[in-house]
Design a protein around this motif. Structure first.
Motif, mmCIF file in Angstrom:
data_model
loop_
_atom_site.group_PDB
_atom_site.id
_atom_site.type_symbol
_atom_site.label_atom_id
_atom_site.label_comp_id
_atom_site.label_asym_id
_atom_site.label_seq_id
_atom_site.Cartn_x
_atom_site.Cartn_y
_atom_site.Cartn_z
ATOM 1 N N GLN A 99 0.821 -1.208 0.000
ATOM 2 C CA GLN A 99 0.000 0.000 0.000
ATOM 3 C C GLN A 99 0.856 1.260 0.000
ATOM 4 N N MET A 100 1.973 1.209 0.713
ATOM 5 C CA MET A 100 2.893 2.345 0.708
ATOM 6 C C MET A 100 3.423 2.581 -0.703
ATOM 7 N N GLY A 101 3.775 1.501 -1.379
ATOM 8 C CA GLY A 101 4.259 1.612 -2.750
ATOM 9 C C GLY A 101 3.211 2.195 -3.677
ATOM 10 N N GLU A 102 1.945 1.808 -3.475
ATOM 11 C CA GLU A 102 0.862 2.348 -4.294
ATOM 12 C C GLU A 102 0.734 3.858 -4.084
ATOM 13 N N LEU A 103 0.792 4.293 -2.835
ATOM 14 C CA LEU A 103 0.702 5.727 -2.557
ATOM 15 C C LEU A 103 1.858 6.469 -3.217
ATOM 16 N N LEU A 104 3.060 5.939 -3.085
ATOM 17 C CA LEU A 104 4.220 6.596 -3.680
ATOM 18 C C LEU A 104 4.089 6.672 -5.198
ATOM 19 N N ALA A 105 3.522 5.651 -5.817
ATOM 20 C CA ALA A 105 3.313 5.678 -7.265
ATOM 21 C C ALA A 105 2.328 6.779 -7.643
ATOM 22 N N VAL A 106 1.289 6.962 -6.840
ATOM 23 C CA VAL A 106 0.322 8.031 -7.094
ATOM 24 C C VAL A 106 0.989 9.393 -6.939
ATOM 25 N N VAL A 107 1.739 9.566 -5.860
ATOM 26 C CA VAL A 107 2.432 10.836 -5.620
ATOM 27 C C VAL A 107 3.415 11.123 -6.755
ATOM 28 N N ASP A 108 4.183 10.116 -7.145
ATOM 29 C CA ASP A 108 5.138 10.302 -8.239
ATOM 30 C C ASP A 108 4.414 10.666 -9.527
ATOM 31 N N GLY A 109 3.311 9.992 -9.789
ATOM 32 C CA GLY A 109 2.539 10.281 -11.001
ATOM 33 C C GLY A 109 2.001 11.702 -11.011
ATOM 34 N N LEU A 110 1.522 12.157 -9.870
ATOM 35 C CA LEU A 110 1.005 13.527 -9.790
ATOM 36 C C LEU A 110 2.123 14.557 -9.872
ATOM 37 N N ASP A 111 3.312 14.207 -9.391
ATOM 38 C CA ASP A 111 4.460 15.109 -9.555
ATOM 39 C C ASP A 111 4.779 15.281 -11.031
ATOM 40 N N THR A 112 4.628 14.197 -11.795
ATOM 41 C CA THR A 112 4.900 14.236 -13.228
ATOM 42 C C THR A 112 3.776 14.936 -13.985
ATOM 43 N N ASP A 113 2.512 14.622 -13.610
ATOM 44 C CA ASP A 113 1.351 15.188 -14.298
ATOM 45 C C ASP A 113 0.298 15.589 -13.269
#
Length: 127
Positions: free
Chosen positions: A72-86
């Motif tokens: 779940q932590m990895g999923e959150l980080l993927a969302v945060v990273d994605g929003l940083d990009t777009d």
């Protein structure tokens, strides 16, 4: 936490562990599973972490008391990273809203548990 010069230079794993209160073993595990990869490595293979890595690690550490799994932590980080990009990605923004709502539910549950623990300790102290 240190001056600007300290924050700007890469940290080895021991310094990052000390600064964040997590063990070197935990940091190595996070690297192995891809949760927090070091930004660089020395020629000798030592992990090097940046201030951004430290911020990411502190986000992970703050999730732990709420009972999030490493997945779940990895999923959150993927969302945060994605929003940083777009930042305009509506799908990721909706996922972040869901994660935020879940975090608020978990926080309230933790508050209830803490209140019960405080009552229990107060009863023991009254004896």
């Amino acid at each position: 936490m240190g001056d600007a010069m300290t924050a700007a230079r890469p940290m080895q794993i021991g310094e990052l562990a000390e600064r964040t209160g997590l063990s070197i073993r935990t940091l190595r595990h996070y690297d192995e599973i891809g949760l927090l990869r070091p930004s660089a490595r020395t020629d000798g293979g030592f992990r090097l972490y940046t201030a951004d890595d430290e911020s990411r690690l502190l986000l992970i550490r703050r999730m732990k008391p709420l009972g999030y799994s490493l997945e779940q932590m990895g999923e959150l980080l993927a969302v945060v990273d994605g929003l940083d990009t777009d930042p305009a990605d509506a799908t990721l923004a909706a996922r972040l809203d869901g994660i935020r709502d879940e975090a608020q539910r978990r926080r309230e549950d933790l508050r209830r548990k803490l209140a019960a623990a405080e009552e229990f300790v107060a009863q023991l102290e009254a004896r």
